[in-house]
Design a protein around this motif. Structure first.
Motif, PDB file in Angstrom:
ATOM      1  N   ALA A  18       0.832  -1.202   0.000  1.00  0.00           N
ATOM      2  CA  ALA A  18       0.000   0.000   0.000  1.00  0.00           C
ATOM      3  C   ALA A  18       0.869   1.256   0.000  1.00  0.00           C
ATOM      4  CB  ALA A  18      -0.940  -0.005   1.204  1.00  0.00           C
ATOM      5  N   ASP A  19       2.021   1.191   0.692  1.00  0.00           N
ATOM      6  CA  ASP A  19       2.949   2.321   0.709  1.00  0.00           C
ATOM      7  C   ASP A  19       3.542   2.581  -0.665  1.00  0.00           C
ATOM      8  OD1 ASP A  19       2.746   3.072   3.281  1.00  0.00           O
ATOM      9  OD2 ASP A  19       4.555   2.044   3.984  1.00  0.00           O
ATOM     10  N   ALA A  20       3.854   1.507  -1.393  1.00  0.00           N
ATOM     11  CA  ALA A  20       4.535   1.655  -2.679  1.00  0.00           C
ATOM     12  C   ALA A  20       3.563   1.996  -3.793  1.00  0.00           C
ATOM     13  CB  ALA A  20       5.276   0.359  -3.025  1.00  0.00           C
ATOM     14  N   CYS A  21       2.306   1.641  -3.631  1.00  0.00           N
ATOM     15  CA  CYS A  21       1.333   1.826  -4.716  1.00  0.00           C
ATOM     16  C   CYS A  21       1.195   3.294  -5.087  1.00  0.00           C
ATOM     17  CB  CYS A  21      -0.036   1.281  -4.294  1.00  0.00           C
ATOM     18  SG  CYS A  21      -1.305   1.614  -5.530  1.00  0.00           S
ATOM     19  N   PRO A  22       1.372   3.631  -6.383  1.00  0.00           N
ATOM     20  CA  PRO A  22       1.298   5.031  -6.777  1.00  0.00           C
ATOM     21  C   PRO A  22      -0.072   5.652  -6.496  1.00  0.00           C
ATOM     22  CG  PRO A  22       1.397   3.608  -8.710  1.00  0.00           C
ATOM     23  CD  PRO A  22       1.696   2.752  -7.523  1.00  0.00           C
ATOM     24  N   VAL A  23      -1.123   4.841  -6.494  1.00  0.00           N
ATOM     25  CA  VAL A  23      -2.451   5.383  -6.198  1.00  0.00           C
ATOM     26  C   VAL A  23      -2.950   4.896  -4.831  1.00  0.00           C
ATOM     27  CG1 VAL A  23      -3.149   5.893  -8.561  1.00  0.00           C
ATOM     28  CG2 VAL A  23      -3.479   3.597  -7.688  1.00  0.00           C
ATOM     29  N   ARG A  24      -2.004   4.454  -4.008  1.00  0.00           N
ATOM     30  CA  ARG A  24      -2.253   4.114  -2.603  1.00  0.00           C
ATOM     31  C   ARG A  24      -3.424   3.144  -2.404  1.00  0.00           C
ATOM     32  NH1 ARG A  24       1.065   8.201  -0.520  1.00  0.00           N
ATOM     33  NH2 ARG A  24       0.814  10.247  -1.451  1.00  0.00           N
ATOM     34  N   ILE A  25      -3.468   2.114  -3.210  1.00  0.00           N
ATOM     35  CA  ILE A  25      -4.520   1.106  -3.043  1.00  0.00           C
ATOM     36  C   ILE A  25      -4.295   0.380  -1.714  1.00  0.00           C
ATOM     37  CG2 ILE A  25      -5.530  -1.016  -3.985  1.00  0.00           C
ATOM     38  CD1 ILE A  25      -4.583  -0.103  -6.752  1.00  0.00           C
ATOM     39  N   ASP A  26      -5.335   0.280  -0.907  1.00  0.00           N
ATOM     40  CA  ASP A  26      -5.225  -0.373   0.401  1.00  0.00           C
ATOM     41  C   ASP A  26      -5.333  -1.895   0.200  1.00  0.00           C
ATOM     42  OD1 ASP A  26      -5.206  -1.168   3.007  1.00  0.00           O
ATOM     43  OD2 ASP A  26      -6.745   0.259   3.670  1.00  0.00           O
ATOM     44  N   ILE A  27      -4.258  -2.470  -0.268  1.00  0.00           N
ATOM     45  CA  ILE A  27      -4.272  -3.900  -0.595  1.00  0.00           C
ATOM     46  C   ILE A  27      -4.491  -4.769   0.652  1.00  0.00           C
ATOM     47  CG2 ILE A  27      -2.931  -5.815  -1.607  1.00  0.00           C
ATOM     48  CD1 ILE A  27      -1.613  -3.705  -3.453  1.00  0.00           C
ATOM     49  N   PRO A  28      -3.795  -4.499   1.789  1.00  0.00           N
ATOM     50  CA  PRO A  28      -4.009  -5.363   2.961  1.00  0.00           C
ATOM     51  C   PRO A  28      -5.472  -5.413   3.409  1.00  0.00           C
ATOM     52  CG  PRO A  28      -2.063  -3.996   3.281  1.00  0.00           C
ATOM     53  CD  PRO A  28      -2.717  -3.519   2.015  1.00  0.00           C
ATOM     54  N   ARG A  29      -6.149  -4.269   3.370  1.00  0.00           N
ATOM     55  CA  ARG A  29      -7.560  -4.257   3.797  1.00  0.00           C
ATOM     56  C   ARG A  29      -8.370  -5.245   2.955  1.00  0.00           C
ATOM     57  NH1 ARG A  29     -11.933  -2.172   1.701  1.00  0.00           N
ATOM     58  NH2 ARG A  29     -10.863  -0.814   0.208  1.00  0.00           N
ATOM     59  N   MET A  30      -8.121  -5.248   1.641  1.00  0.00           N
ATOM     60  CA  MET A  30      -8.902  -6.127   0.771  1.00  0.00           C
ATOM     61  C   MET A  30      -8.472  -7.586   0.914  1.00  0.00           C
ATOM     62  SD  MET A  30      -9.680  -3.782  -2.583  1.00  0.00           S
ATOM     63  CE  MET A  30      -8.113  -2.951  -2.689  1.00  0.00           C
ATOM     64  N   LEU A  31      -7.211  -7.810   1.235  1.00  0.00           N
ATOM     65  CA  LEU A  31      -6.776  -9.194   1.478  1.00  0.00           C
ATOM     66  C   LEU A  31      -7.486  -9.751   2.709  1.00  0.00           C
ATOM     67  CD1 LEU A  31      -2.936  -9.030   0.741  1.00  0.00           C
ATOM     68  CD2 LEU A  31      -4.678 -10.261  -0.563  1.00  0.00           C
ATOM     69  N   ILE A  32      -7.620  -8.924   3.746  1.00  0.00           N
ATOM     70  CA  ILE A  32      -8.339  -9.373   4.951  1.00  0.00           C
ATOM     71  C   ILE A  32      -9.795  -9.666   4.599  1.00  0.00           C
ATOM     72  CG2 ILE A  32      -9.154  -8.641   7.240  1.00  0.00           C
ATOM     73  CD1 ILE A  32      -6.493  -7.017   7.434  1.00  0.00           C
ATOM     74  N   GLU A  33     -10.360  -8.775   3.780  1.00  0.00           N
ATOM     75  CA  GLU A  33     -11.741  -8.977   3.359  1.00  0.00           C
ATOM     76  C   GLU A  33     -11.878 -10.307   2.591  1.00  0.00           C
ATOM     77  OE1 GLU A  33     -14.571  -7.743   3.886  1.00  0.00           O
ATOM     78  OE2 GLU A  33     -15.689  -8.759   2.279  1.00  0.00           O
ATOM     79  N   LEU A  34     -10.897 -10.595   1.733  1.00  0.00           N
ATOM     80  CA  LEU A  34     -10.943 -11.863   0.988  1.00  0.00           C
ATOM     81  C   LEU A  34     -10.841 -13.041   1.951  1.00  0.00           C
ATOM     82  CD1 LEU A  34      -8.816 -11.318  -2.239  1.00  0.00           C
ATOM     83  CD2 LEU A  34     -11.241 -11.896  -2.095  1.00  0.00           C
ATOM     84  N   ARG A  35      -9.967 -12.932   2.957  1.00  0.00           N
ATOM     85  CA  ARG A  35      -9.847 -14.014   3.944  1.00  0.00           C
ATOM     86  C   ARG A  35     -11.185 -14.241   4.640  1.00  0.00           C
ATOM     87  NH1 ARG A  35      -3.917 -12.850   6.808  1.00  0.00           N
ATOM     88  NH2 ARG A  35      -2.734 -12.948   4.862  1.00  0.00           N
ATOM     89  N   ARG A  36     -11.871 -13.135   4.949  1.00  0.00           N
ATOM     90  CA  ARG A  36     -13.170 -13.250   5.615  1.00  0.00           C
ATOM     91  C   ARG A  36     -14.156 -13.971   4.695  1.00  0.00           C
ATOM     92  NH1 ARG A  36     -17.845 -11.257   6.116  1.00  0.00           N
ATOM     93  NH2 ARG A  36     -17.579  -9.867   4.339  1.00  0.00           N
ATOM     94  N   GLN A  37     -14.160 -13.571   3.399  1.00  0.00           N
ATOM     95  CA  GLN A  37     -15.074 -14.216   2.441  1.00  0.00           C
ATOM     96  C   GLN A  37     -14.770 -15.701   2.309  1.00  0.00           C
ATOM     97  OE1 GLN A  37     -15.290 -12.493  -1.428  1.00  0.00           O
ATOM     98  NE2 GLN A  37     -16.010 -10.511  -0.691  1.00  0.00           N
TER      99      GLN A  37
END
Lengths: 472, 247
Positions: free
Chosen positions: A369-388
């Motif tokens: 998320a830090d490196a992403c030029p458009v600051r995509i919150d990747i960890p948040r969505m990975l957690i969401e995927l784990r929940r799904q």
């Protein structure tokens, strides 16, 4: 390690990659270099941080009115003599492109690097239809000769040595070839130059498309994008719907950060703005221009949990910084898009069940998320995927039982304290130097990691002591 | 097959389900691009030496070569020198009207074999094929420039009649001529000109393609070893002409 076999569990695919000494070295060198180049580029560009925020907002603004911008894009492409096609699925996109190729009587298609055409597995379909696909990006050409898939979004062949590449070229050209990057590059230039001049069909992706002008934008370093859009008689651009941007002013914001994030260049060597087929008076350029708008799971996420992944520019920055990618490389992920963003895109394309293992292939450290030029919150969505994955009962039963029991225990302080005291006794045979180095039944965990031992005095016990000792 | 109506209807249906999204606006666009472009030109009429110096610095950083001459006539010995050092003779160029002058006779006198591209539509397919083969066999490509971006050392070339795309692409040595009217300081300023060129739904400036060229063609796809000239030119030479060469 060559092609990932999805019948093998992810853990074993990853394990093989970690035993591959060359791959390990190549990954470390490449990702470390990319990280350094990116950091230098942004250090020398103080306005970069502000532009990243701006770029993120532009992506959001575009998605909120995606219908309007796409209509505008379609109208303008048609106004300049191009044709627009609509593909809901990968199969539909392949069928559309094959039909264009058949009508053009194409025998050979030259391609510039495109993740969208990788995603729809276009090359296999072209081959079956009797149209020879030729990848012209040097890295893609190498892996096409090796019958592999890209292992990095922007450096597809980082897992290959120059010796391996010389063997591949030697086999293709039926002669001995020196293992020298300069000589190999010149050989590829000669081979591919002939093909650019012969091919009837040019196929590209699109880094952006400008709604206001009907312009498709390609970013390359080698110049193959310019060849493919200038020399063949027919040009087909395949583009995910999320790539549209409103205006040229928006495009400039993205150009200012894209190459810096990918390779640390201020700008890639070639940015090619294509507005339809050859214009009257032009000596060259395609007679036909086709734009294929691709859904393939994207539209579902406009209101879905992975919406933010639609901001992705495909720069590869999140791969380079990811501690998991840096260990296992792209192939072990087993899908078109590797790395942290790749897990999200795989789930977008193939549904959450396809990432039941990959959703856990992240330490959630947040470097992506830090490196992403458009600051995509990747960890948040990975957690969401784990929940799904958990909710849909896709996770292995043992994992579900362990976590459910643990959750139950955490909610009951007295039992939790008791369990801690029992564990302290039971762990004794397994503790060495303050950690559990191996544990029966949990070998998969302890084989590569140490489990911290339960402390001789727990935090809660110490807290109680301190409270008694501290005068009020 | 999915129709446009079905495709767009699905997108609208999904957009209709979204709620609570953060407020967001796209980039600010110049309200009057012509006025802003003129303002940039006016500022650069003063500041161009700094912009030119920055352009030179950035171009050299990406592996380009910079030259500065007083007049168009002085371009000829520079081009001839580049050709001589590389034992090259065959040169293709934009049409004289697009380049800002006819350098053909002077280049011929220096021992080169220049061929200028035709000024407009070439109806005959055979003639188009002949010209393509000529460009493909040439060693030097001589072009003009629409914008030179100082921030990145970038040359912006629009395609069109008399200015074929391949002249800056197929020959291994690309030589580009520009004057101070092409100079801009930043990508943002270049954006104003792109907006101007497309204002009110106009087709692009001339042809269907606008190319941003930032140094010679490069790749690092084999063990991250930087190699130049993989598909496009392996050398890019930018010649700044002090006397204006375009209207």
């Amino acid at each position: 390690m060559s092609q990932a076999d999805l019948s093998i569990p992810f853990r074993r695919r990853a394990g093989r990659a970690m035993e591959d000494a060359f791959l390990q070295e190549a990954l470390t060198i490449a990702t470390t270099k990319f990280i350094g180049l990116r950091r230098e580029a942004f250090d020398a560009f103080p306005e970069g941080e502000g532009l990243r925020d701006r770029a993120r907002e532009i992506k959001e603004a575009t998605l909120q009115h995606l219908d309007r911008y796409l209509e505008q894009l379609i109208g303008n492409v048609e106004r300049f003599g191009g044709r627009v096609h609509f593909a809901t699925t990968a199969a539909e996109a392949r069928a559309v492109i094959l039909e264009i190729g058949r009508r053009a009587g194409a025998r050979m298609a030259v391609k510039s690097k495109s993740m969208a055409t990788e995603e729809i597995h276009l090359n296999e379909a072209l081959e079956e239809a009797g149209i020879v696909p030729v990848e012209t990006d040097l890295g893609e050409y190498i892996i096409q000769l090796a019958h592999e898939r890209p292992s990095h979004i922007i450096a597809p062949a980082i897992h290959k040595t120059k010796g391996q590449i010389a063997d591949l070229f030697g086999k293709e050209l039926k002669r001995t070839v020196p293992a020298d990057p300069e000589a190999l590059t010149q050989l590829a230039r000669g081979e591919l130059r002939e093909k650019f001049l012969q091919a009837d069909l040019g196929i590209t992706g699109a880094n952006f498309a400008v709604a206001d002008t009907g312009t498709v934008v390609l970013v390359t370093n080698e110049g193959n994008g310019r060849m493919v859009t200038s020399l063949p008689r027919v040009h087909v651009a395949v583009m995910g719907v999320e790539k549209v941007v409103p205006s040229m002013s928006d495009l400039m914001v993205f150009l200012a950060i894209l190459a810096k994030s990918a390779t640390g260049q201020k700008l890639s060597v070639y940015t090619t703005l294509v507005q339809g087929p050859r214009r009257a008076g032009e000596l060259e350029g395609p007679e036909e221009f086709h734009l294929v708008l691709l859904d393939n799971g994207r539209v579902d996420q406009l209101a879905g949990p992975l919406r933010e992944a639609l901001y992705c520019l495909r720069c590869g920055a999140c791969l380079n910084v990811c501690p998991v990618y840096r260990q296992i490389g792209g192939h072990a992920y087993g899908h078109t898009y590797p790395g942290p963003i790749g897990i999200l895109l795989t789930a977008m394309l193939n549904g959450p069940a396809s990432v039941k293992e990959l959703a856990h292939a992240s330490s959630l450290c947040g470097a992506c998320a830090d490196a992403c030029p458009v600051r995509i919150d990747i960890p948040r969505m990975l957690i969401e995927l784990r929940r799904q994955v958990d909710e849909k009962r896709i996770a292995p039963w043992i994992e579900r039982v362990v976590f459910e029991s643990f959750g139950w225990l955490l909610a009951r302080p007295l039992l939790y304290g008791l369990a801690g005291r029992i564990a302290r006794v039971l762990q004794r045979p397994f503790v060495r130097d303050g950690a559990i180095r191996s544990l029966p039944l949990f070998g998969d965990w302890t084989r590569t990691r140490d489990l911290p031992a339960v402390a001789s005095r727990t935090f809660r016990e110490r807290w109680n002591e301190l409270e008694r000792e501290t005068p009020r | 097959m999915t129709t446009r109506a079905e495709f767009m209807a699905r997108i609208r249906a999904e957009l209709g389900k979204t709620r609570g999204l953060p407020p967001a606006t796209p980039a600010r666009r110049p309200a009057r691009p012509r006025v802003e472009a003129e303002a940039i030109r006016a500022e650069l009429a003063e500041r161009w030496p700094e912009a030119l110096e920055r352009f030179r610095h950035e171009l050299e950083k990406v592996g380009g070569v910079f030259y500065r001459v007083a007049t168009l006539a002085e371009v000829v010995p520079v081009v001839a020198g580049i050709a001589r050092e590389r034992a090259a003779r065959r040169l293709v160029s934009w049409h004289a009207a697009e380049l800002g002058g006819d350098l053909g006779p002077a280049l011929t006198a220096q021992g080169l074999e220049p061929v200028a591209m035709p000024p407009g539509e070439v109806a005959s397919a055979a003639e188009r094929q002949r010209l393509r083969e000529l460009v493909a066999a040439a060693e030097l490509g001589l072009t003009g420039v629409d914008l030179a971006i100082a921030e990145t050392g970038t040359l912006v070339l629009s395609s069109g009649a008399g200015r074929p795309r391949s002249t800056s692409l197929l020959p291994p040595y690309h030589i580009a001529l520009f004057d101070r009217t092409a100079l801009v300081e930043s990508l943002a300023q270049a954006g104003v000109f792109l907006e101007l060129w497309h204002a009110d739904g106009a087709p692009g400036p001339r042809g269907a393609v606008i190319s941003f060229i930032t140094g010679p063609s490069r790749t690092a796809d084999i063990e991250l070893t930087l190699t130049r000239g993989v598909h496009g030119p392996k050398e890019v030479h930018a010649i700044f002409v002090e006397a204006p060469i375009r209207g």
